[in-house]
Write an enzyme that holds these catalytic residues in place. Structure first.
Site, PDB file in Angstrom:
ATOM      1  N   GLU A 100      34.747 -60.066  26.878  1.00 31.17           N
ATOM      2  CA  GLU A 100      36.133 -59.759  25.585  1.00 31.17           C
ATOM      3  C   GLU A 100      37.014 -58.721  25.634  1.00 31.17           C
ATOM      4  O   GLU A 100      37.958 -57.320  25.906  1.00 31.17           O
ATOM      5  CB  GLU A 100      34.904 -58.690  24.969  1.00 31.17           C
ATOM      6  CG  GLU A 100      33.877 -59.568  24.587  1.00 31.17           C
ATOM      7  CD  GLU A 100      34.436 -59.946  23.264  1.00 31.17           C
ATOM      8  OE1 GLU A 100      34.499 -59.363  22.021  1.00 31.17           O
ATOM      9  OE2 GLU A 100      33.997 -60.763  22.394  1.00 31.17           O
ATOM     10  N   HIS A 109      30.699 -53.112  22.511  1.00 30.24           N
ATOM     11  CA  HIS A 109      31.969 -52.568  23.891  1.00 30.24           C
ATOM     12  C   HIS A 109      31.932 -51.805  24.641  1.00 30.24           C
ATOM     13  O   HIS A 109      32.075 -50.205  23.352  1.00 30.24           O
ATOM     14  CB  HIS A 109      33.128 -53.024  23.104  1.00 30.24           C
ATOM     15  CG  HIS A 109      33.902 -54.231  22.655  1.00 30.24           C
ATOM     16  ND1 HIS A 109      34.574 -54.108  21.453  1.00 30.24           N
ATOM     17  CD2 HIS A 109      33.176 -55.294  22.718  1.00 30.24           C
ATOM     18  CE1 HIS A 109      34.571 -55.903  21.365  1.00 30.24           C
ATOM     19  NE2 HIS A 109      33.773 -56.061  22.543  1.00 30.24           N
ATOM     20  N   CYS A 123      40.620 -48.994  20.669  1.00 28.76           N
ATOM     21  CA  CYS A 123      40.400 -50.640  19.857  1.00 28.76           C
ATOM     22  C   CYS A 123      42.114 -50.860  20.006  1.00 28.76           C
ATOM     23  O   CYS A 123      42.207 -52.250  20.036  1.00 28.76           O
ATOM     24  CB  CYS A 123      39.525 -50.685  19.095  1.00 28.76           C
ATOM     25  SG  CYS A 123      38.042 -49.779  19.385  1.00 28.76           S
TER      26      CYS A 123
HETATM   27  O1  SUG Z   1      35.298 -57.487  17.480  1.00 26.30           O
HETATM   28  N1  SUG Z   1      36.152 -55.565  14.125  1.00 26.30           N
HETATM   29  C1  SUG Z   1      35.874 -55.923  15.699  1.00 26.30           C
HETATM   30  C2  SUG Z   1      35.728 -54.696  16.395  1.00 26.30           C
HETATM   31  C3  SUG Z   1      36.694 -54.410  17.293  1.00 26.30           C
HETATM   32  C4  SUG Z   1      36.265 -53.277  18.063  1.00 26.30           C
HETATM   33  N2  SUG Z   1      36.987 -53.591  19.401  1.00 26.30           N
HETATM   34  C5  SUG Z   1      37.124 -52.377  21.070  1.00 26.30           C
HETATM   35  N3  SUG Z   1      36.039 -51.541  20.447  1.00 26.30           N
HETATM   36  N4  SUG Z   1      37.975 -52.306  22.084  1.00 26.30           N
HETATM   37  C6  SUG Z   1      34.980 -56.624  16.818  1.00 26.30           C
HETATM   38  O2  SUG Z   1      33.829 -56.406  16.823  1.00 26.30           O
HETATM   39  C7  SUG Z   1      35.603 -57.429  11.983  1.00 26.30           C
HETATM   40  C8  SUG Z   1      35.876 -58.394  11.259  1.00 26.30           C
HETATM   41  C9  SUG Z   1      35.477 -58.094   9.835  1.00 26.30           C
HETATM   42  O3  SUG Z   1      34.422 -57.884   9.897  1.00 26.30           O
HETATM   43  O4  SUG Z   1      36.406 -58.722   9.161  1.00 26.30           O
HETATM   44  C10 SUG Z   1      35.953 -57.722  13.602  1.00 26.30           C
HETATM   45  O5  SUG Z   1      36.553 -58.470  14.020  1.00 26.30           O
END
Ligand code: SUG
Length: 435
Positions: free
Chosen positions: A174, A248, A366
């Site tokens: 990731e 994460h 993020c």
């Molecule tokens: O991968 N949310 C992302 C958020 C990513 C956050 N990134 C870090 N922590 N670096 C994920 O879960 C939600 C999309 C939706 O539900 O429509 C989403 O993909």
């Protein structure tokens, strides 16, 4: 030669919506099918970029990825014209339509793992694009991200863009969200801390929620980047944290230069991990442990305190750029006030409104990929992706003209959205002139 950190934020795309696609990410699940505002989302993201640029810190952005990903729908058996594919997917598999339309590439902390040239034996900056294979909407990003990184960081004298790792469970990756670099100064060799949730050879205490990073993936990346094994630490995320919604590591710890802020339950075997990081770093590292009593795991996830950007603003001076939710959470607010008074480099705290992204589990950190560059390396990048006053105004104008104010999941069935997005993306391509 000057060396500094450049933040590459994801420009939030015109199809930002709440699909409820990420199990284990509480915000994503809680906001499933709430009506989003792509326009507000993108303007909030741009305002954050402008705020950082105005501090005198180089700020760049990655363009959004083009959506919908029709090939994904075709691979699931839908065929015909784009309008026919969209209509049939909407009727039969609205979840797949939402996946194909996801704007998740905005969270560029998941775009790649990056090691600066001072850490890599060949003196180049190394990138490994993340395969993001755990979540199907995120797995769609990897190939495009790889192409985009190769077109922006095209100078192979300075940059090496690896292929993503194979998109299989063993090498689940990731990106930078599970990677922290600590260093005495940006030009000095650093300690790279790789955090994983799963070790397939040791499946003890598997959390209930998906553990998205494997140890094998982190180890392969460290090797491919030619890092000094004596300056790499591999740490397992605490399963309690994953099950509390810490999907994460950047939701539970943040580091910059010689400061590392870590929650008590960030890592399994935490004492050993922090002692290893300290030993690899040598003198001068400050590790601040936030106790569960001061910020519970529930508040960690609710406030996203650790997803603040910790930004160097001068010699031994840092700014904490927190999500606005921290100002509304009593414990997080108290913690910020305490850190500001304590003996550490944090001299200022600002709050930033990123609610549209936060409702999908994406905070300030993020939304950005950190890349440490020398002047010479920076000059090898296209100037058009850096935020200047003019570029900021131009992008805000572009967003206002092309993005919808409201987007419900049912609107994804509207075939005219495909054309709207395509017109917007063509205009952006022309504005940026990228290959
Ligand atoms: O991968 N949310 C992302 C958020 C990513 C956050 N990134 C870090 N922590 N670096 C994920 O879960 C939600 C999309 C939706 O539900 O429509 C989403 O993909």
């Amino acid at each position: 030669m000057t060396t500094y950190e450049v933040n590459f934020d994801g420009l939030i795309g015109p199809t930002h919506h709440y699909g409820g696609l990420s199990k284990g990410n509480l915000a994503s699940v809680q906001h499933r099918h709430v009506v989003s505002s792509p326009r507000r989302a993108a303007l909030q993201g741009l305002a954050k970029m402008k705020r950082v640029a105005d501090l005198g810190i180089p700020q760049a952005f990655f363009p959004p990825q083009s959506r919908p990903e029709l090939e994904f729908l075709e691979a699931h058996g839908f065929s015909g014209s784009p309008a026919e594919i969209i209509s049939a997917a909407h009727t039969k598999r609205p979840d797949l339509l939402s996946t194909a339309y996801s704007a998740s590439a905005m969270w560029t902390a998941n775009a790649a793992t990056v090691s600066p040239s001072s850490d890599c034996a060949d003196g180049r900056v190394h990138f490994t694009p993340a395969n993001l294979q755990t979540m199907s909407h995120r797995a769609l990003e990897a190939q495009h991200t790889t192409r985009m990184l190769r077109s922006i960081f095209y100078d192979s004298n300075h940059f090496m863009i690896h292929d993503p790792l194979p998109a299989v469970a063993e090498t689940s990756d990731e990106g930078a969200a599970n990677h922290t670099r600590l260093c005495p100064s940006f030009d000095a060799p650093g300690v790279e801390l790789f955090v994983f949730g799963r070790d397939l050879r040791d499946p003890q205490q598997a959390p209930q929620f998906p553990a998205r990073q494997t140890l094998a993936a982190s180890q392969i990346i460290a090797k491919a980047h030619n890092l000094d094994p004596g300056r790499c630490v591999f740490a397992r995320q605490h399963p309690l944290a994953i099950d509390a919604g810490v999907f994460h590591n950047d939701v539970i710890s943040v580091g910059n230069q010689s400061l590392h802020l870590v929650h008590e339950f960030a890592f399994a075997d935490q004492e050993r991990v922090l002692a290893n990081v300290n030993a690899c770093f040598g003198p001068g590292l400050q590790q601040v442990i936030v106790a569960e009593d001061d910020l519970s795991l529930g508040d960690v996830v609710q406030s996203y305190f650790f997803n603040s950007q910790l930004i160097s603003i001068g010699q031994d001076e840092m700014l904490l750029l927190c999500p606005i939710e921290c100002s509304e959470n009593v414990s997080a607010n108290r913690l910020v006030a305490r850190l500001l008074c304590a003996d550490n480099p944090i001299k200022d705290c600002q709050f930033v409104d990123l609610r549209e992204s936060m409702q999908n589990g994406g905070g300030p950190a993020c939304l950005r990929l950190r890349v440490v560059l020398t002047d010479e390396q920076r000059l090898a990048l296209p100037a058009s992706i850096f935020i200047t006053d003019d570029r900021y105004e131009q992008l805000c104008d572009w967003v206002r003209r092309h993005y919808r104010e409201r987007l419900a999941v049912s609107d994804l069935a509207d075939a005219s959205l495909i054309d709207e997005v395509s017109v917007a993306m063509q205009e952006l391509d022309q504005m940026l002139g990228l290959a």
